[in-house]
Enzyme design. Structure first.
Site, mmCIF file in Angstrom:
data_model
loop_
_atom_site.group_PDB
_atom_site.id
_atom_site.type_symbol
_atom_site.label_atom_id
_atom_site.label_comp_id
_atom_site.label_asym_id
_atom_site.label_seq_id
_atom_site.Cartn_x
_atom_site.Cartn_y
_atom_site.Cartn_z
ATOM 1 N N ARG A 1 142.392 5.839 11.883
ATOM 2 C CA ARG A 1 143.240 4.735 11.400
ATOM 3 C C ARG A 1 142.433 3.427 11.355
ATOM 4 N NH1 ARG A 1 144.788 -0.475 13.683
ATOM 5 N NH2 ARG A 1 146.860 -0.993 12.947
ATOM 6 N N THR B 1 146.254 -11.604 13.428
ATOM 7 C CA THR B 1 146.349 -10.665 14.551
ATOM 8 C C THR B 1 147.782 -10.177 14.655
ATOM 9 O OG1 THR B 1 146.127 -10.301 16.915
ATOM 10 C CG2 THR B 1 146.629 -12.558 16.233
ATOM 11 N N THR C 1 143.365 -8.690 19.429
ATOM 12 C CA THR C 1 142.258 -8.940 18.512
ATOM 13 C C THR C 1 141.730 -10.364 18.680
ATOM 14 O OG1 THR C 1 143.212 -7.405 16.987
ATOM 15 C CG2 THR C 1 141.910 -9.139 15.988
HETATM 16 N N1 ASP Z 1 145.624 -6.301 13.811
HETATM 17 C C1 ASP Z 1 144.988 -5.340 14.673
HETATM 18 C C2 ASP Z 1 145.162 -3.966 14.092
HETATM 19 O O1 ASP Z 1 146.225 -3.640 13.626
HETATM 20 C C3 ASP Z 1 145.517 -5.333 16.056
HETATM 21 C C4 ASP Z 1 145.698 -6.681 16.696
HETATM 22 O O2 ASP Z 1 145.650 -7.718 16.050
HETATM 23 O O3 ASP Z 1 145.889 -6.707 17.901
HETATM 24 O O4 ASP Z 1 144.245 -3.182 14.166
#
Ligand code: ASP
Length: 337
Positions: free
Chosen positions: A230, A253, A202
């Site tokens: 989701r 993230t 992210t």
């Molecule tokens: N936090 C994000 C999610 O769960 C994924 C990520 O940060 O890579 O959708």
């Protein structure tokens, strides 16, 4: 005589005002992340590492230019995140991962620490830069979070850039989906459970402008092979993104379910607001103790009104960096850098 006194008072007032605004300008700061996860030097080629460092650098320079020229923290955040969304390197925009249904379903959010206004979109598949849609929701709708076709219809109506879903296709992300699906039905060599901890990706930014306003933004493709529409923490205000001029700006993230359950971004702010803890104490406590105890992996970037920065994470690495007044900047990938 009287005129002279008025003149003197005016001069004093003006110099006090310019000192005051110089002091604020000295604090402008931009902090970014490009995701946390099992990012190990041994798995990285020098070319790949260089590409990441250069893109993070470009994102920092883009946002800094805006802040330095008197732009707002919100403007800096949108421009910075767009640079990362347009790159295939990160799991956001162009490089978004695939959901189980073979689509790239993206989430993004933004928050203004001055007004506590916020905007977010979830599950969007045709908006080139989801962060611009989050901003549009915040500034030009009565809502905070719009989802899927509704969010897309709103973005179209607001004349945001719309692309074919195939714009988000990248070979690398498609292969990840294929591998994880094989593992899921027991055909692959990697255990399905390994995937959650592997790589996230992210992107996010937090900024402090010369008017003393904090802001935060986050954008993601979510997690590879996600199902049933989701939605993770990234578009959830208080979990993936939070900003409040009284405390701090945060972008998260990591494994989103844990960030939602831990109300991670808001928890950091609440520790500062109600307990008077410093940014560093608050961010460390929430990530290294609370999130870790829950079993969650990931990290945050965070920034307070004084320009203090904290970037704790409990994974092997997190793409991250900051830039401060005068252009002093740093970019990091691994834990001990
Ligand atoms: N936090 C994000 C999610 O769960 C994924 C990520 O940060 O890579 O959708």
């Amino acid at each position: 005589m009287k005129n002279k006194t008025i003149f003197l008072i005016l001069v004093l007032l003006l110099s006090w005002l310019s000192l005051f605004s110089q002091e604020k300008k000295d604090k402008i700061t931009l902090v970014i992340h490009g995701g946390a996860g099992t990012i190990l030097k041994k798995n990285m080629t020098p070319e790949k590492e260089k590409a990441y460092r250069e893109k993070l650098d470009e994102a920092l320079e883009t946002g800094y230019k805006i802040l330095n020229e008197g732009g707002t923290s919100l403007e800096a955040i949108v421009a910075t995140i767009k640079v990362m969304e347009d790159s295939p390197l990160f799991n956001a925009g162009k490089g978004a991962v695939f959901a189980n249904n073979g689509k790239n379903e993206m989430d993004a959010s933004i928050m203004d620490g001055n007004t506590l206004n916020a905007g977010a979109v979830a599950g969007v598949t045709i908006i080139k830069n989801p962060i611009t849609a989050a901003l549009e929701v915040m500034e030009n709708s009565e809502h905070v979070l719009l989802t899927r076709e509704g969010a897309e219809a709103f973005a179209t109506k607001q004349n945001l850039e719309i692309v074919e879903p195939s714009y988000f296709y990248t070979e690398r992300r498609k292969k990840s989906l294929d591998r994880i699906k094989e593992a899921e039905d027991g055909r692959g060599s990697i255990q399905f459970s390994d995937y959650a901890n592997r790589k996230h990706g992210t992107v996010g930014a937090v900024a402090l402008d010369q008017y003393g306003n904090l802001a935060a933004g986050t954008s993601t493709g979510g997690m590879t092979n996600k199902k049933f529409a989701r939605v993770g923490d990234s578009p959830i205000i208080g979990a993936g993104t939070y900003a409040n001029n009284k405390t701090c700006a945060v972008s998260s993230t990591g494994h989103g379910e844990y960030f939602i359950r831990g109300v991670v971004a808001y928890d950091i702010s609440a520790m500062m607001e109600y307990r008077g803890n410093s940014l560093e104490e608050s961010a460390n406590k929430v990530i290294m103790e609370k999130l870790t105890a829950l079993g969650g992996t990931g990290g945050v970037i965070s920034l307070d009104q004084e320009g203090n920065v904290a970037m704790p994470f409990n994974t092997a690495g997190m793409y991250r960096g900051f830039i401060k007044a005068g252009g002093k900047k740093a970019v990091f990938i691994y834990k001990d850098e």
